[in-house]
Design an enzyme around this catalytic site. Structure first.
Site, short mmCIF file in Angstrom:
data_model
loop_
_atom_site.label_atom_id
_atom_site.label_comp_id
_atom_site.label_asym_id
_atom_site.label_seq_id
_atom_site.Cartn_x
_atom_site.Cartn_y
_atom_site.Cartn_z
N SER A 162 0.67 -1.35 -0.17
CA SER A 162 0.07 -0.37 -0.12
C SER A 162 0.89 1.05 0.34
O SER A 162 1.89 1.29 0.42
CB SER A 162 -1.03 0.21 1.12
OG SER A 162 -1.48 -0.87 1.36
N1 SAH Z 1 -0.38 -4.70 4.76
C1 SAH Z 1 0.31 -4.49 3.20
C2 SAH Z 1 -0.40 -4.71 1.71
C3 SAH Z 1 -0.47 -6.02 0.92
S1 SAH Z 1 -1.98 -5.89 0.11
C4 SAH Z 1 1.56 -4.31 3.02
O1 SAH Z 1 2.34 -3.80 4.01
O2 SAH Z 1 2.01 -5.32 1.85
C5 SAH Z 1 -3.36 -7.07 0.79
C6 SAH Z 1 -3.16 -8.63 1.23
O3 SAH Z 1 -4.03 -9.17 1.62
C7 SAH Z 1 -2.38 -9.69 -0.28
O4 SAH Z 1 -1.12 -9.83 -0.01
C8 SAH Z 1 -3.52 -10.55 -0.02
O5 SAH Z 1 -2.47 -11.75 -0.85
C9 SAH Z 1 -3.71 -11.28 1.33
N2 SAH Z 1 -4.68 -11.26 1.45
C10 SAH Z 1 -6.45 -11.16 0.38
N3 SAH Z 1 -7.25 -12.05 0.94
C11 SAH Z 1 -6.59 -12.67 2.52
C12 SAH Z 1 -7.39 -13.55 3.36
N4 SAH Z 1 -8.67 -14.03 3.26
N5 SAH Z 1 -6.64 -14.12 4.25
C13 SAH Z 1 -5.47 -13.46 4.30
N6 SAH Z 1 -4.71 -12.40 3.36
C14 SAH Z 1 -4.79 -12.63 2.87
#
Ligand code: SAH
Length: 219
Positions: A68
C-alpha cells in the site's frame, strides 16, 4: 538483485516522507510517524523500486499483490488507535511492511496471509529486520485466528465485499476494527468500534483502492 541496506540516504528520504505525511496528509499521531521513520520500506520492495520507496506510491509485490501507499498505511494505522502492548490481528501480511510498522509501535501483532510466497517472504524479512510479530499464519483471514482471540484491534489490508462476521466475533468489546469494504477497486475505509457485545459504531473515512480479500489459500 537485493536492495542495499539501510543507509543515511534512505534515512534522509524517510524523514522527508514523514514530513509529507504530517504536513500534507494530516497524520498527527506521533507513534505512527515515528514507526514510519523507523521502518526501512525499501527493504520490502524489489530493488528496481528502491529509489522510489519513500515516495507516496504503491508497488507490485509477489503473487500479483500490492504494498500500500505509505499514506494509506499511515491513515489505517492512525485510525486503529493502537497502544503499545495491545493485541492486533492483521489480515493480509503482504510484504510485511504494515506488520513492521505495528511491531515498531510495540503492538503484539498476529498476522495472516493467504499467498504462500508472501507468507514466506514476509516471515524472512521481518526476522532479518528484528521486527517480529507474535505470530504469523499462512491461512484464510476470513477465519481470523480463534486460538489467539480476542483482539484489541483488527486491521484488514485487503478490500472485503462484506463485513467478515468471524473477525467481528474475535474483537474485544471496546475494540476497533479498520477495514476497507466495497466492490473490487472502489472500497470505503471504515472503522468499527464494538461498543457492547451486540452494538457496533461505524465510521467512514473516504475512498481507497485495495486488492480484494479472497477466500481460502493460494499456493
Ligand atoms: N499490508 C500489506 C498489504 C498487502 S496487499 C503490505 O504492507 O504489504 C493485501 C494482502 O492481503 C495481499 O497480500 C493478499 O494476498 C492478502 N489477502 C487477501 N485476502 C486474504 C485473506 N482472506 N486472508 C489473508 N490474506 C489475504
Amino acid at each position: 538483485m537485493k536492495p542495499t541496506l539501510d543507509s543515511f540516504v534512505h534515512k534522509g528520504k524517510r524523514r522527508i516522507l514523514v514530513d509529507y505525511l504530517r504536513e500534507k496528509v494530516g497524520i498527527t499521531d506521533f507513534a505512527v510517524l515515528s514507526a514510519i521513520n523507523h521502518v526501512p520500506r525499501h527493504l520490502f520492495l524489489e530493488s528496481i523500486f528502491e529509489d522510489y520507496a519513500y515516495e507516496d506510491r504503491a508497488f507490485p509485490i509477489a503473487a500479483k499483490q500490492t504494498i500500500s501507499h505509505p499514506s494509506t498505511v499511515a491513515e489505517q494505522t492512525m485510525l486503529l488507535e493502537v497502544s503499545a502492548g495491545e493485541k492486533v490481528l492483521e489480515i493480509g501480511t503482504g510484504s510485511g511492511y504494515q506488520t513492521a510498522v505495528l511491531v515498531a509501535m510495540d503492538a503484539l501483532v498476529y498476522t495472516v496471509e493467504r499467498q504462500k510466497d508472501l507468507f514466506d517472504f514476509s516471515q524472512k524479512k521481518l526476522k532479518e529486520m528484528g521486527l517480529r510479530p507474535k505470530f504469523q499464519s499462512f491461512g484464510d483471514g476470513f477465519a481470523g485466528l480463534p486460538t489467539f482471540a480476542p483482539f484489541d484491534r483488527i486491521i484488514v489490508t485487503c478490500g472485503a465485499e462484506i463485513l467478515p462476521m468471524e473477525l467481528l466475533k474475535q474483537l474485544k468489546t471496546g475494540g476497533k476494527m479498520v477495514i476497507p469494504m466495497g466492490p473490487t477497486d472502489e472500497q470505503i475505509l471504515y472503522r468499527f468500534t464494538k461498543i457492547s457485545p451486540t452494538e457496533l459504531e461505524k465510521e467512514e473515512f473516504g475512498a481507497y483502492k485495495f486488492v480484494p480479500m479472497l477466500g481460502n489459500t493460494s499456493k
